[in-house]
Motif scaffolding. Structure first.
Motif, PDB file in Angstrom:
ATOM      1  N   TYR A  49     -24.986  -1.200-175.466  1.00  0.00           N
ATOM      2  CA  TYR A  49     -25.305   0.178-175.834  1.00  0.00           C
ATOM      3  C   TYR A  49     -24.672   0.443-177.190  1.00  0.00           C
ATOM      4  O   TYR A  49     -23.606  -0.091-177.508  1.00  0.00           O
ATOM      5  CB  TYR A  49     -24.744   1.182-174.822  1.00  0.00           C
ATOM      6  N   ASP A  65     -21.946  -3.701-170.575  1.00  0.00           N
ATOM      7  CA  ASP A  65     -21.625  -3.790-169.150  1.00  0.00           C
ATOM      8  C   ASP A  65     -21.346  -5.243-168.779  1.00  0.00           C
ATOM      9  O   ASP A  65     -21.418  -6.148-169.618  1.00  0.00           O
ATOM     10  CB  ASP A  65     -22.730  -3.177-168.294  1.00  0.00           C
ATOM     11  N   ASP A  75     -22.089   0.422-163.905  1.00  0.00           N
ATOM     12  CA  ASP A  75     -22.965   0.414-165.077  1.00  0.00           C
ATOM     13  C   ASP A  75     -23.391   1.814-165.490  1.00  0.00           C
ATOM     14  O   ASP A  75     -24.441   1.995-166.122  1.00  0.00           O
ATOM     15  CB  ASP A  75     -24.207  -0.459-164.846  1.00  0.00           C
ATOM     16  N   ASP A  76     -22.588   2.817-165.136  1.00  0.00           N
ATOM     17  CA  ASP A  76     -22.824   4.156-165.660  1.00  0.00           C
ATOM     18  C   ASP A  76     -22.204   4.252-167.051  1.00  0.00           C
ATOM     19  O   ASP A  76     -21.130   3.680-167.310  1.00  0.00           O
ATOM     20  CB  ASP A  76     -22.213   5.220-164.750  1.00  0.00           C
ATOM     21  N   LEU A  77     -22.882   4.965-167.937  1.00  0.00           N
ATOM     22  CA  LEU A  77     -22.462   5.088-169.335  1.00  0.00           C
ATOM     23  C   LEU A  77     -21.745   6.420-169.536  1.00  0.00           C
ATOM     24  O   LEU A  77     -22.224   7.466-169.096  1.00  0.00           O
ATOM     25  CB  LEU A  77     -23.688   5.008-170.249  1.00  0.00           C
ATOM     26  N   SER A 122     -27.640   4.252-165.556  1.00  0.00           N
ATOM     27  CA  SER A 122     -28.112   3.108-166.339  1.00  0.00           C
ATOM     28  C   SER A 122     -29.510   3.323-166.893  1.00  0.00           C
ATOM     29  O   SER A 122     -29.952   2.560-167.750  1.00  0.00           O
ATOM     30  CB  SER A 122     -28.112   1.840-165.469  1.00  0.00           C
ATOM     31  N   ILE A 136     -18.270   1.994-170.289  1.00  0.00           N
ATOM     32  CA  ILE A 136     -19.063   1.654-169.110  1.00  0.00           C
ATOM     33  C   ILE A 136     -18.126   1.479-167.922  1.00  0.00           C
ATOM     34  O   ILE A 136     -17.047   0.877-168.044  1.00  0.00           O
ATOM     35  CB  ILE A 136     -19.854   0.348-169.331  1.00  0.00           C
ATOM     36  N   ALA A 152     -20.836  -0.236-176.472  1.00  0.00           N
ATOM     37  CA  ALA A 152     -20.380  -0.457-175.104  1.00  0.00           C
ATOM     38  C   ALA A 152     -21.198  -1.602-174.540  1.00  0.00           C
ATOM     39  O   ALA A 152     -22.320  -1.870-174.998  1.00  0.00           O
ATOM     40  CB  ALA A 152     -20.529   0.795-174.237  1.00  0.00           C
ATOM     41  N   ALA A 156     -16.214  -5.354-172.135  1.00  0.00           N
ATOM     42  CA  ALA A 156     -16.598  -5.177-170.741  1.00  0.00           C
ATOM     43  C   ALA A 156     -15.471  -5.680-169.835  1.00  0.00           C
ATOM     44  O   ALA A 156     -14.610  -6.460-170.265  1.00  0.00           O
ATOM     45  CB  ALA A 156     -17.888  -5.944-170.452  1.00  0.00           C
ATOM     46  N   ARG A 177     -21.511  11.765-168.489  1.00  0.00           N
ATOM     47  CA  ARG A 177     -21.822  10.587-167.678  1.00  0.00           C
ATOM     48  C   ARG A 177     -23.336  10.447-167.551  1.00  0.00           C
ATOM     49  O   ARG A 177     -24.026  11.388-167.174  1.00  0.00           O
ATOM     50  CB  ARG A 177     -21.186  10.719-166.292  1.00  0.00           C
TER      51      ARG A 177
END
Length: 902
Positions: free
Chosen positions: A58, A52, A101-103, A128, A97, A50, A285, A125
Motif C-alpha cells: 500500500y 501485509d 490485513d486491515d489498513l 482489505s 497494517i 505499508a 510487515a 481503519r
C-alpha cells in the motif's frame, strides 16, 4: 411508414441509447480518472507505505492525494481518493497494517477554509477492500497552533496501536486496541533534540533518529541516551524488526541497515543495488517484509528477504479493467453523440419537419466564428495572464531581495554544520524568518520562506516553508535555475514541484561580508493559490467573453435568417423535386428576383407529381411480376439493368408444393371460380413463405415453386405452418360438409443456377438445376406413400433438430446411387401422435430392413401396424417384408426401389 413517425422512433431510440450510456458512465465514473490507453496506474510521488504479511503493498501517492493498493504481482487492487472532509481521508501521512490485513491511515484533516491549519489528526481503519470501518483515534488541535503536530507516528504490534506524539520537548507513548478504545499512556520521555523518527517496542523501549543526524535510545524507565552507530551516517527512519533488531534508513548512505542485538550491522537493501533513491520512510510487515517508496523513479520496492526486492513501476491494470475504461469512454462519446443527434432530429423533422439550408449554413459557419472568437479571446487571455505572471514574478523577486537583505549573513555563516539547530544564530534566523513570513502572508506578497546553505558542495535546507524545521537533505529538490546564486549574487524565479505540490518561487543570494553569497533565500507562492487568484482576477474577463460571444452568435443567426430565407425555400423546393418528394411548396413572400424564380419553381411540382405517381405505380406493379428477391440474388441493383444472361450460382433449398385433389375440388367450378379459389389459397400460403425468408419463383396452377436462400429449416418451418393452417381449415370444411384439401410438399437443398433467359422483348427469371426436377419427384412421390411431405436425408441433416422418419431408398432414373427419402414430422400434428410415440421402434424396424434382417423388420412393422393401422407407410413396409420373406431374400441385398419417370 410516414417520415415523421420514423424520425420520432429514431429520435426515441437515440435518446434511449444516450440514457443507457449516461447510466453506464455515471455508474462507472471512476473509470474516467484513468486514461484507457494506459495499462498501468502510475505512481507520481509514492510517500508513506505499508505491506501485509502476504506481500501486498500500500502507498499514499502525495502528488494525486490518493491511496493505492497493489497485489503481490504488482497489479492494482483498488484506489481511494483523498481531499475529503468526510467519509474518507483528506491527506494520508502514515500507514500501517494489522494481522487481519486491515489498513490504518493517519488522516491529516485541515480546518475548513484554512488548508494550512490542521483541525485534527485521525487514525482511520479500512478493511482489505478499501472500505472505511471507522476512526479509532483522534488528536485535536485545541490550541489552533500552526506547528501542530510537532511530531506524530504510530505502529501496530500484535494488533495494538502504539502512538507517539510530542512538541519537540516531550514525547508521549500511548497504546490503543486496534479496534479502537481509550488510549493508555505507556510512558513519557523528555526530548533532548528534534526527532524525525521514533520507533518503539511493546515494553516501551524507544529509538529515535534526530534531525541533526544522531541516533538515540531510551530503555524502559530511562531517559534518552545518545547511541551512535559506526557505519550509519544519517539515520532517518527507524523500525524494530520482529526479532528485536533495529532497521535504520541511512539517508546519506542510501541504504537500509539492520542493527543486531549484538551490535552487528548488516546491509538489508542498498539504493545502489536498486538503482534508485531511498526516501523518507519505509514500512515493515510482521514477517519482516520491507516496502520502500522510491520517489525519484516513481515506484515501490518490496523486499521479502535481505538483498532481494521486487520493483513495482506503478500498479498494472488487468485487461478487464482497461476494457472497462475504454467502454466507459466510448459510452460517454456515443451517448453524447446520440443525445445530440436525437435533439437535432427531433427539432428538424418533428418541430420543423424539414432541414432548412440555413441550419446547414449556421452549422458550418457558426463553429468557425466561435472558434475564431475563442482564439481571439484566448490570445487576449494569454496576454493578460502573461502580464499577471510577470507581475507575480516581479513581486517575488522584489520580496526575495528584501528578505535576503533583512536576514543576517553572520548568523547564516555561523551555521557550519547541519547539527547547529540549537545554536543562538539558528534561533535568531528562525525568529526573523517567522516574522518575515507573517508579513508576506498578510500583504499577499508571498506564502512561505525557505533558506538554503551550501555546505561541502551540497545544498542544505536550513529553514523550510513553515519556518520551524532545519533539514539537511542530501538531495533536496532545488531548481537548477537558482543554483548559480550560491556562487554569484543575483535573483531568479522558477516554477517547480516537489512531493507535496507545485510552487512559484523567487530566489535571491544572501550576500556575506565580503560580498560573495553565503546562502540563498526563497520566497514563494503555492501554485493552487496562484491559480485561485488567477481565476478570481480573470473571472470577469471570461464572463465578458462568453456573453459577447453568445450575443454575436445570436446576431449572426438573425442576419442569416433574414438574408437567405427565400433562397433556402427555393433550394428546398429544388431538392424535393430531385428527391421526388413532391408536396405543395411554401409560398415565397419576397417580391425580388429570387421570389419570382421560386414562384416559377412552385408550379413545377404540380405538373411532375402526376408523372411521378404514375411511374411509381408502374414500378410497384412490375415488382409483383418479377420477384425482387430473385433480382437481389443476381446482385443486380436496378431492375432496369436486368438483361438476358444475368446469372448467379447459389446453394438453396427448393420447395415444390401441389394440391393433391385439385381437379376433384375445382372440377365443378367455373373458370373464374378456379382462379378465385387459387388466389385465396395462395394468399394464405405466401405470407408463411415470406415470413421464413423465402419467395415464390413460379406458379403452375395448383402447384408452386419456392426458393429459400438461407437454410433448409426455413422451408421445413414453412411446410409445418402451412400444414397446421390446412388442418384447421379442413376441420371447418368437414363440419360444413365440404371435402378436405390435401397438399403435398417436396423439399431438397442443392446447388442451383439462377438466371435470366429470353430475348429483348420477353425476359423471365428461371432456375436451372437437376435439384428442381428431383424436388418435383419428391412432391409426386408423396401420393405413392400417402404422406404430406418428403425431403432428402442430407437436407434434413442440415436443418438441425427437426424430427423426421426414413421412408425409403429410391433409385431415380439418371442416378446410379440410391437416394434416401424421409418424411419431416410435425410434433403437434394429431395424425402423427401415435407415430411420434413409437418413432424409436419405427427407426429400429427400418434399420433392420436396411441391413436385410427381414424377420426383425417384419416383426417391427407388424407391431407398429397394430398400433397405427391407418399409417400407409407402415402398411407398405410390412407387406413388402412379408412378400420378400415368402418369395425368398435375394443373395445380394439392396433395400432400394427403382422409380421410372413418366
Amino acid at each position: 411508414m410516414p417520415e415523421r413517425r420514423v424520425t420520432r422512433l429514431l429520435s426515441a431510440a437515440l435518446a434511449s441509447v444516450a440514457l443507457l450510456a449516461g447510466v453506464w458512465v455515471a455508474y462507472h465514473s471512476s473509470d474516467l480518472k484513468s486514461p484507457p490507453w494506459r495499462d498501468r496506474l502510475p505512481l507520481f510521488f509514492p510517500f508513506y507505505t505499508a505491506v501485509d504479511q502476504s506481500g501486498r503493498a500500500y502507498t499514499s501517492d502525495s502528488a494525486t492525494s490518493r491511496l493505492v493498493a497493489l497485489d503481490r504481482d504488482g497489479s492494482l487492487r483498488w484506489t481511494l481518493d483523498g481531499r475529503k472532509y468526510s467519509g474518507g481521508f483528506y491527506n494520508a501521512v502514515g500507514l500501517a497494517i494489522d494481522s487481519h490485513d486491515d489498513l490504518y491511515v493517519t488522516n491529516w484533516l485541515p480546518m475548513v477554509a484554512q488548508n494550512a491549519l490542521a483541525q485534527e489528526l485521525q487514525i482511520q481503519r479500512y478493511n482489505s477492500l478499501g472500505q472505511l470501518m471507522g476512526t479509532v483515534y483522534r488528536l485535536e488541535n485545541t490550541s489552533h497552533s500552526e506547528d501542530f503536530p510537532g511530531y506524530f507516528s504510530f505502529t501496530i504490534q500484535k494488533d495494538v496501536l502504539y502512538i507517539l506524539h510530542g512538541d519537540g520537548t516531550r514525547y508521549d507513548l500511548f497504546q490503543v486496541p486496534a479496534a479502537g478504545g481509550t488510549p493508555t499512556l505507556v510512558r513519557t520521555v523528555n526530548a533532548p533534540t528534534d526527532f524525525v523518527s521514533i520507533a518503539n517496542t511493546p515494553d516501551g523501549t524507544l529509538a529515535g533518529a534526530a534531525r541533526n543526524g544522531t541516533l538515540w535510545r531510551a530503555a524502559p524507565g530511562q531517559d534518552w541516551k545518545l547511541s551512535p552507530v559506526p557505519g550509519v551516517a544519517k539515520p532517518w527512519d527507524l523500525k524494530f524488526h520482529p526479532d528485536g533488531s533495529l532497521l535504520v534508513l541511512d539517508l546519506l548512505g542510501g541504504t537500509i541497515k539492520k542493527l543486531g542485538l549484538d551490535g552487528s550491522l548488516e546491509i538489508v537493501l542498498d539504493s545502489k543495488q536498486t538503482g534508485g533513491t531511498f526516501s523518507d520512510t519505509f514500512s515493515l510487515a510482521p514477517n519482516g517484509t520491507l516496502v520502500i517508496a522510491d520517489k525519484e523513479r516513481q515506484r515501490l520496492l518490496v523486499s521479502p528477504f535481505a538483498r532481494e526486492y521486487r520493483a513495482y513501476e506503478g500498479a498494472s491494470l488487468n485487461s478487464g479493467t482497461v476494457a472497462g475504461h475504454w467502454v466507459t469512454y466510448v459510452s460517454l462519446v456515443v451517448g453524447s453523440l446520440c443525445a445530440l443527434a436525437a435533439l437535432v432530429l427531433f427539432y428538424l423533422f418533428v418541430v420543423k419537419r424539414r432541414v432548412p439550408l440555413m441550419v446547414i449554413q449556421v452549422g458550418l459557419f457558426v463553429p468557425i466564428i466561435i472558434a475564431a472568437q475563442a482564439i481571439t479571446f484566448g490570445q487576449v487571455y494569454d496576454g493578460l495572464y502573461s502580464r499577471y505572471k510577470a507581475e507575480v514574478r516581479n513581486t517575488l523577486l522584489n520580496a526575495a531581495q528584501l528578505v535576503a537583505r533583512t536576514l543576517s549573513p553572520q548568523d547564516l555563516l555561523a551555521l557550519k554544520n547541519p547539527a547547529d539547530l540549537d545554536s543562538e544564530a539558528y534561533q535568531r534566523l528562525k525568529k526573523a524568518v517567522l516574522s518575515l513570513r507573517t508579513t508576506g502572508r498578510e500583504t499577499g506578497a508571498f506564502s512561505y520562506i525557505a533558506l538554503y546553505r551550501n555546505l561541502g558542495g551540497h545544498v542544505h535546507i536550513v529553514l523550510t516553508g513553515s519556518g520551524v524545521y532545519g533539514v539537511n537533505y542530501p538531495y533536496p529538490i532545488f531548481p537548477a535555475q537558482a543554483m548559480g546564486l550560491f556562487s554569484a549574487p543575483g535573483v531568479q524565479t522558477a516554477d517547480y514541484s516537489d512531493d507535496y505540490g507545485e510552487y512559484s518561487g523567487g530566489f535571491a543570494s544572501v550576500a556575506g561580508p565580503a560580498g560573495s553569497p553565503v546562502g540563498v533565500v526563497e520566497v514563494g507562492l503555492y501554485a493552487d493559490l496562484v491559480k485561485e487568484v488567477e481565476n478570481s482576477y480573470f473571472a470577469s474577463a471570461r464572463l465578458f467573453s462568453a456573453v459577447s460571444g453568445g450575443i454575436f452568435v445570436v446576431i449572426l443567426f438573425i442576419i442569416t435568417l433574414l438574408l437567405i430565407r427565400s433562397l433556402n425555400t427555393l433550394r428546398r423546393i429544388t431538392r424535393d423535386i430531385a428527391l421526388r418528394n413532391i408536396e405543395l411548396p411554401t409560398e415565397l413572400k419576397s417580391h425580388d428576383g429570387i421570389g419570382q424564380l421560386g414562384g416559377d419553381f412552385g408550379t413545377m411540382p404540380r405538373k411532375l407529381k402526376g408523372y411521378f405517381d404514375e411511374i411509381t405505380a408502374h414500378a410497384a406493379t412490375s415488382a409483383r411480376f418479377v420477384p425482387r428477391d430473385f433480382i437481389n440474388l443476381l446482385e443486380v441493383e436496378d431492375l432496369t439493368k436486368v438483361k438476358a444472361g444475368n446469372h448467379a450460382n447459389r446453394e438453396m433449398t427448393v420447395l415444390f408444393s401441389s394440391i393433391v385433389n385439385f381437379r376433384k375440388i375445382t372440377g365443378s367450378m367455373s373458370s373464374q371460380g378456379v382462379v378465385n379459389y387459387l388466389n385465396a389459397y395462395l394468399a394464405r400460403v405466401a405470407p408463411h413463405i415470406r415470413d421464413n425468408r423465402g419467395f415464390v419463383d413460379k406458379y403452375f396452377g395448383g402447384t408452386y415453386l419456392a426458393l429459400f436462400p438461407r437454410t433448409p429449416r426455413d422451408a421445413l418451418t414453412t411446410f409445418k405452418l402451412v400444414n397446421r393452417h390446412l388442418a384447421n381449415q379442413n376441420r371447418q370444411r368437414v363440419r360444413s360438409g365440404s371435402g378436405g384439401l390435401f397438399l403435398s410438399f417436396g423439399i431438397h437443398k442443392a446447388p442451383l443456377m439462377l438466371g435470366i433467359v429470353g430475348e429483348e422483348q420477353r425476359l423471365e427469371g428461371t432456375v436451372v438445376s437437376d435439384a428442381v426436377n428431383l424436388t418435383r419427384h419428391l412432391n409426386d412421390w408423396c401420393r405413392l406413400y400417402h404422406v404430406p411431405c418428403l425431403a432428402t436425408f442430407q437436407t434434413l441433416e442440415q436443418a438441425g433438430a427437426f424430427p423426421f422418419r426414413k421412408i425409403d431408398h429410391v433409385i431415380v432414373k439418371g442416378r446410379s446411387e440410391p437416394l434416401l427419402i424421409c418424411e419431416p414430422l410435425d410434433e403437434l400434428d394429431p395424425e402423427k401422435a401415435v407415430l411420434m410415440d413409437y418413432l424409436k421402434a419405427y427407426d429400429e424396424a427400418f434399420s433392420a430392413f436396411e441391413k436385410g434382417d427381414l424377420k426383425t423388420a417384419s416383426d417391427g412393422f407388424e407391431f407398429l401396424k397394430a398400433r397405427a393401422p391407418k399409417d400407409t407407410v407402415i402398411q407398405q413396409h410390412a407387406a413388402r417384408c412379408r412378400q420378400i420373406l415368402e418369395t425368398g431374400r435375394p443373395e445380394v441385398w439392396n433395400p432400394a426401389v427403382q422409380f421410372h419417370e413418366k
